[in-house]
Write a protein that holds these residues in place. Structure first.
Motif, PDB file in Angstrom:
ATOM      1  N   LYS A   1       0.780  -0.958  -0.224  1.00  0.00           N
ATOM      2  CA  LYS A   1       0.064   0.086  -0.379  1.00  0.00           C
ATOM      3  C   LYS A   1       0.551   0.949  -0.052  1.00  0.00           C
ATOM      4  O   LYS A   1       1.720   1.422   0.800  1.00  0.00           O
ATOM      5  N   ASN A   2       0.585   1.913  -0.582  1.00  0.00           N
ATOM      6  CA  ASN A   2       0.848   3.391  -0.219  1.00  0.00           C
ATOM      7  C   ASN A   2       2.699   3.384  -1.211  1.00  0.00           C
ATOM      8  O   ASN A   2       3.372   4.113  -0.854  1.00  0.00           O
ATOM      9  N   ASN A   3       2.531   2.563  -2.339  1.00  0.00           N
ATOM     10  CA  ASN A   3       4.412   2.742  -2.667  1.00  0.00           C
ATOM     11  C   ASN A   3       4.438   2.026  -4.046  1.00  0.00           C
ATOM     12  O   ASN A   3       4.846   0.590  -3.951  1.00  0.00           O
ATOM     13  N   HIS A   4       3.458   2.268  -4.905  1.00  0.00           N
ATOM     14  CA  HIS A   4       3.905   1.292  -6.478  1.00  0.00           C
ATOM     15  C   HIS A   4       4.934   0.688  -6.737  1.00  0.00           C
ATOM     16  O   HIS A   4       4.951   0.312  -7.447  1.00  0.00           O
ATOM     17  N   GLU A   5       5.359   2.070  -6.453  1.00  0.00           N
ATOM     18  CA  GLU A   5       7.281   1.221  -7.287  1.00  0.00           C
ATOM     19  C   GLU A   5       7.564   0.718  -6.371  1.00  0.00           C
ATOM     20  O   GLU A   5       7.799  -0.549  -7.326  1.00  0.00           O
ATOM     21  N   THR A   6       7.674  -0.111  -5.250  1.00  0.00           N
ATOM     22  CA  THR A   6       8.113  -1.186  -4.870  1.00  0.00           C
ATOM     23  C   THR A   6       6.791  -2.823  -4.728  1.00  0.00           C
ATOM     24  O   THR A   6       7.887  -3.208  -5.585  1.00  0.00           O
ATOM     25  N   SER A   7       5.900  -2.363  -5.451  1.00  0.00           N
ATOM     26  CA  SER A   7       4.549  -3.417  -5.743  1.00  0.00           C
ATOM     27  C   SER A   7       5.075  -3.879  -6.728  1.00  0.00           C
ATOM     28  O   SER A   7       4.965  -5.109  -7.453  1.00  0.00           O
ATOM     29  N   GLU A   8       5.516  -2.728  -7.841  1.00  0.00           N
ATOM     30  CA  GLU A   8       5.666  -3.171  -9.303  1.00  0.00           C
ATOM     31  C   GLU A   8       7.158  -4.181  -9.476  1.00  0.00           C
ATOM     32  O   GLU A   8       6.821  -4.794 -10.361  1.00  0.00           O
ATOM     33  N   ASN A   9       7.883  -3.555  -9.025  1.00  0.00           N
ATOM     34  CA  ASN A   9       9.392  -4.170  -9.154  1.00  0.00           C
ATOM     35  C   ASN A   9       9.551  -4.980  -8.858  1.00  0.00           C
ATOM     36  O   ASN A   9      10.284  -6.581  -8.937  1.00  0.00           O
ATOM     37  N   LEU A  10       8.651  -5.846  -7.104  1.00  0.00           N
ATOM     38  CA  LEU A  10       8.665  -6.736  -6.513  1.00  0.00           C
ATOM     39  C   LEU A  10       7.483  -7.849  -7.359  1.00  0.00           C
ATOM     40  O   LEU A  10       8.075  -9.139  -7.295  1.00  0.00           O
ATOM     41  N   ALA A  11       6.629  -7.465  -8.148  1.00  0.00           N
ATOM     42  CA  ALA A  11       5.876  -7.956  -8.828  1.00  0.00           C
ATOM     43  C   ALA A  11       6.732  -8.306 -10.331  1.00  0.00           C
ATOM     44  O   ALA A  11       6.307  -9.619 -10.825  1.00  0.00           O
TER      45      ALA A  11
END
Length: 354
Positions: A201-211
């Motif tokens: 949540k609230n960290n789109h960059e981390t979310s997409e890089n992890l995915a």
């Protein structure tokens, strides 16, 4: 007259007018959320169950094989990788008729390597902020793009290649997916299933890089499982990954150079024409130097530059959102967990699924 009205009705009237005032105040967002809900319902009511599609004699066998392939990837992601088993994901098909389903608008300040964050009333409380804004309607998307451009921002319009609700609602297979290569398709399916398993949540960059990291890792394991470690499919995936890694490193270096350039503007009273001249000269250099990535790939076309068509800051910000931290997750996976994916996944779930 008002004195004769019972108290409960007075309270009701006050709440009614308060709601009207709120809706008027937030009328832009009300209209936007209405259009998004309308688009989502259009998807929901125009999908076909996979069993129906597979029995349809008018659907080519080649496409049926791709649908079954997606089912294999999904099952592998659940059984072998430990991703969330959401029974409503990839159980239906939505025919795009060759058109993009969702348009994604990225907005950035002209001289800062940060995206404008989009918060959605009420919805953001549950899912946080995003670095892009999605639209089902292309006309509305390009109208909004012009509004941001008129305000002096850089913008970039992309297309969503998958339809994700983070596992909250049924997610169909999009017809355009069926034409992807095995590696790209497996990567995409596992990437999207990661979003339904780990929510940052609230960290789109981390979310997409992890995915992205889990998508690539999972696709490699799936291809080895289905075809073998030395198969044609696996070798194609490895070759494309070598080039993709070079491309990502190249643009990440370019992003860092742009960031350094923008920081050099701070405290200086440079005219915008001068800033733009320096900015686009560097972007042109980044684009032209892509040719170095095509070594031993002479059959691929070389970069041709038209100054009018150069990407702007929003393009690089959008790229950074998806690719700036992928190596960090690779490092954590290898060094902290010694390549043990089960432990890595549990750690990430515990860290982010609060």
């Amino acid at each position: 007259m008002l004195r004769s009205i019972p108290l409960k009705y007075k309270i009701g009237l006050l709440l009614f007018f308060a709601l009207l005032s709120f809706l008027f105040w937030q009328r832009y967002w009300v209209e936007y959320l209405y259009q998004q809900a309308k688009g989502g319902l259009d998807v929901a009511f125009n999908t076909r169950p996979l069993q129906e599609v597979l029995k349809d004699k008018n659907v080519p066998d080649s496409l049926k094989k791709r649908i079954l392939f997606i089912g294999e990837v999904r099952r592998f992601a659940i059984d072998s990788l430990g991703l969330q088993d959401n029974p409503d994901v990839y159980q239906t098909l939505y025919d795009q008729n060759g058109k993009p389903l969702v348009h994604l608008l990225t907005v950035a300040k002209r001289y800062e390597m940060e995206a404008v964050m989009f918060d959605f009333p009420l919805v953001s409380y549950f899912i946080g902020s995003f670095t892009y804004k999605g639209f089902f309607d292309s006309t509305t998307a390009y109208q909004e793009q012009k509004i941001w451009q008129a305000k002096g921002y850089d913008t970039d319009m992309g297309e969503g290649i998958a339809y994700s609700t983070l596992g909250w609602l049924p997610e169909p297979i999009l017809s355009n997916m069926l034409y992807y290569s095995d590696g790209k398709l497996a990567n995409l399916i596992i990437h999207e299933m990661t979003h339904g398993t780990i929510f940052v949540k609230n960290n789109h960059e981390t979310s997409e890089n992890l995915a992205n990291f889990i998508g690539e890792y999972g696709a490699k394991r799936f291809l080895a499982h289905k075809y073998g470690s030395n198969s044609t499919q696996m070798n194609r995936f490895k070759e494309s990954k070598i080039f993709r890694d070079k491309y990502v490193k190249h643009l990440n270096r370019g992003t860092l150079k742009l960031d350094s350039l923008y920081k050099s503007f701070l405290g200086k009273k440079l005219p915008e024409l001068r800033k733009d001249s320096l900015k686009y000269a560097l972007i042109e250099e980044i684009e032209l130097s892509k040719d170095s990535l095509y070594k031993n790939l002479e059959h691929l076309p070389r970069t041709k530059i038209n100054r009018k068509d150069l990407p702007n800051n929003a393009y690089f910000v959008g790229f950074k959102t998806y690719h700036s931290k992928q190596n960090e997750f690779e490092s954590i996976f290898q060094k902290q967990f010694k390549g043990n994916f089960e432990q890595f996944l549990k750690f990430m779930q515990k860290k982010y699924n609060q």
